[in-house]
Design an enzyme around this catalytic site. Structure first.
Site, PDB file in Angstrom:
ATOM      1  N   ASP A   1       0.824  -1.204   0.000  1.00 39.30           N
ATOM      2  CA  ASP A   1       0.000   0.000   0.000  1.00 39.30           C
ATOM      3  C   ASP A   1       0.863   1.260   0.000  1.00 39.30           C
ATOM      4  OD1 ASP A   1      -2.619   0.647  -0.260  1.00 39.30           O
ATOM      5  OD2 ASP A   1      -3.070   0.719   1.869  1.00 39.30           O
TER       6      ASP A   1
ATOM      7  N   ASP B   1      -9.288  -2.373   2.871  1.00 40.88           N
ATOM      8  CA  ASP B   1      -9.113  -1.785   4.194  1.00 40.88           C
ATOM      9  C   ASP B   1     -10.087  -2.375   5.205  1.00 40.88           C
ATOM     10  OD1 ASP B   1      -7.133  -0.131   3.157  1.00 40.88           O
ATOM     11  OD2 ASP B   1      -8.585   1.363   2.530  1.00 40.88           O
TER      12      ASP B   1
END
Length: 536
Positions: free
Chosen positions: A351, A429
């Site tokens: 990420d 997420d």
């Protein structure tokens, strides 16, 4: 879970928190009272600082030159543009070259008319140090409408209202994400309980065990392979977005329909009546489940057909997204804390790299993650601009990745005007930390820990989400949520295991329990043998 499930999981790790630099063009005409109208603009806040209120904006007379490119000074008409706001057409040359010509001729504001989408100006200004003129993009259709709506002798000013202190859409996203993670972990614990029960001949038990057989367990090697596939998939989307986005939409439709069916069927099977069956090919099917399958397919197809209807389709996408995340958290099992650490650690690096590092590697300084998440609309536009999710028309045909939870922002006038009224959270997420929460719940079940790991990890996830939103609000730029969620959940789980003196068991998971059970059995047998010998 099958190939479709694994493909879906690869696609959900696409972060999509984009904070667009949007503002308002306030047009004022002649008359008593003077007619006014507001229009959406996008700008680069590092290039231009706009007023925060309409009354504090500086106003200039508008000259509409949207029929020219302004790639050379010879294109300008004989009329003077000094101390005026100029509108020119996008294309044929750099917007910075247009701005240099406009500034040399004395213009005070440059507006670029754009026919498809509203980009943020994002070119290299290192060789344009003397350039000070404000630059903003405006829709071409709005330029054509100004004279009809406001009249002649128009003055325009730019301003950007400050973001409200409390974003209600963020609160809703927070509740959705925490609810999904908690419910997914709890469901995974129920599945673990079903596995530990002795076999039962009842049909409901058999159905539940058949569902549990579909669970997939990640090993450390599988985790590493999975992260590599994620990287490859993201790069493919970056270079071939125009075609692959439709593949992802199809996969999402199929996976979300299956997920919605699995979630609802788990509830329907708890109802003790309505169990009539029909038989086909020597197999029995519950009628209520057949109707449920048809309903789930219809919901998924409805989203696919109306996916660009911004006003209401977000509700359907969020429902499908919640079911999608719940099903993955329940179905995909982490065997131990070691695998959780490897998965969350690698995905955190993934990420951060694709959000913060790739702008230094790409030619135009663009983040690969943000480009894919926001949905680049074409190669020609991506070559010199970073596109944001601002549709050119309300019924936008610009395809976006459906792997996000979307909640409309109704508390920011500029975003409502620009129709960029959504706060977004990527499925990754929710699911990635959710896998750790689910492992904590299953560990609680196997060790009779009274949900201490599950509750603590869920609270840590909520704290990580709050931290993400705080940083997002303060920095006013999109954040990779895993940067805050991973440390919060991993550290909390580790501290709980260390305080309870169960770190070794928590780290090794099921493998340790099997070894411990074997050791205990051997010790008991040795004790019995020793007792028999003493008796003799």
């Amino acid at each position: 879970m099958g190939l479709t499930g694994l493909q879906g999981l690869v696609l959900l790790l696409l972060w999509s928190q984009t904070d667009a630099e949007v503002g308002i063009l306030h047009a004022v005409g002649d008359g008593t009272p003077p007619p006014t109208k507001d229009y959406c603009i996008t700008y680069n806040s590092s290039w231009t600082t706009l007023a925060t209120t309409v009354s504090s904006a500086t106003y200039y007379e508008l000259i509409n030159l949207s029929i020219i490119w302004l790639c050379s000074a010879s294109e300008l008409p004989a009329t003077s543009v000094k101390d005026k706001a100029v509108v020119v057409q996008n294309g044929n040359c750099s917007i910075l070259d247009k701005a240099v010509i406009a500034q040399d001729k004395g213009a005070k504001l440059l507006l670029i008319a754009k026919k498809n989408g509203l980009p943020i100006p994002n070119e290299n200004r290192s060789s344009y140090k003397d350039l000070t003129i404000p630059i903003a993009f405006i829709r071409y259709k709005d330029v054509m409408e100004i004279n009809q709506t406001v009249g002649n002798h128009i003055k325009v000013g730019l301003y950007s209202p400050p973001l409200p202190l409390l974003n209600y859409s963020m609160l809703i996203i927070f509740l959705i994400s925490v609810f999904t993670v908690a419910l997914g972990g709890y469901w995974s614990g129920l599945s673990e309980l079903a596995d530990l029960r002795p076999s039962s001949p009842s049909s409901s038990e058999r159905e539940g065990r058949k569902q549990n057989d579909d669970n997939v367990t990640f090993t450390p090697l599988t985790v590493i392979l999975f992260v590599v596939i994620c990287c490859v998939m993201l790069l493919l989307l970056y270079f071939f977005y125009k075609w692959l986005v439709y593949v992802i939409i199809c996969v999402f439709c199929l996976a979300s329909a299956m997920s919605l069916f699995n979630c609802l069927s788990a509830l329907i099977r708890k109802i003790p009546f309505g169990n009539c069956r029909v038989f086909c090919c020597n197999r029995g099917f519950e009628v209520r489940l057949i109707f449920l399958a048809a309903f789930c397919i219809a919901v998924s197809l409805t989203w696919a057909v109306f996916r660009n209807e911004e006003r209401w389709i977000w509700i359907l996408q969020d429902i499908l997204g919640i079911a999608f995340c719940l099903n993955f958290i329940k179905t995909l099992r982490m065997p131990n804390f070691k695998a959780c650490v490897i998965l969350l650690g690698l995905l955190l690096l993934y990420d951060v790299f694709f959000v913060f590092i790739t702008p230094f590697l790409t030619k135009n300084g663009e983040s690969i993650m943000i480009e894919v998440a926001a949905g680049p609309s074409g190669k020609s536009e991506k070559s010199d601009e970073t596109m944001v999710a601002v549709p050119d028309e309300f019924h936008s045909t610009h395809e976006k990745l459906p792997v996000v939870i979307r909640v409309p922002r109704l508390d920011y006038s500029a975003m409502q005007l620009c129709e960029l009224s959504f706060s977004l959270l990527g499925f990754g997420d929710i699911i990635v930390p959710g896998l750790l929460v689910a492992y904590c719940r299953r560990f609680d079940v196997r060790t009779s820990s009274s949900c201490i790991y599950f509750i603590s990890c869920t609270i840590a996830y909520a704290v990580g989400m709050v931290l993400t939103f705080v940083v997002l609000t303060v920095m006013r730029m999109g954040q990779p949520a895993l940067l805050y969620l991973v440390p919060c959940t991993l550290l909390t789980s580790s501290v709980i295991a260390w305080r309870r003196k169960e770190m070794k068991k928590f780290w090794n998971g099921g493998g340790y329990e099997i070894m411990e059970h074997t050791d205990n059995t051997i010790n008991e047998e040795n004790a019995i043998t020793a007792g028999d010998q003493e008796t003799q």
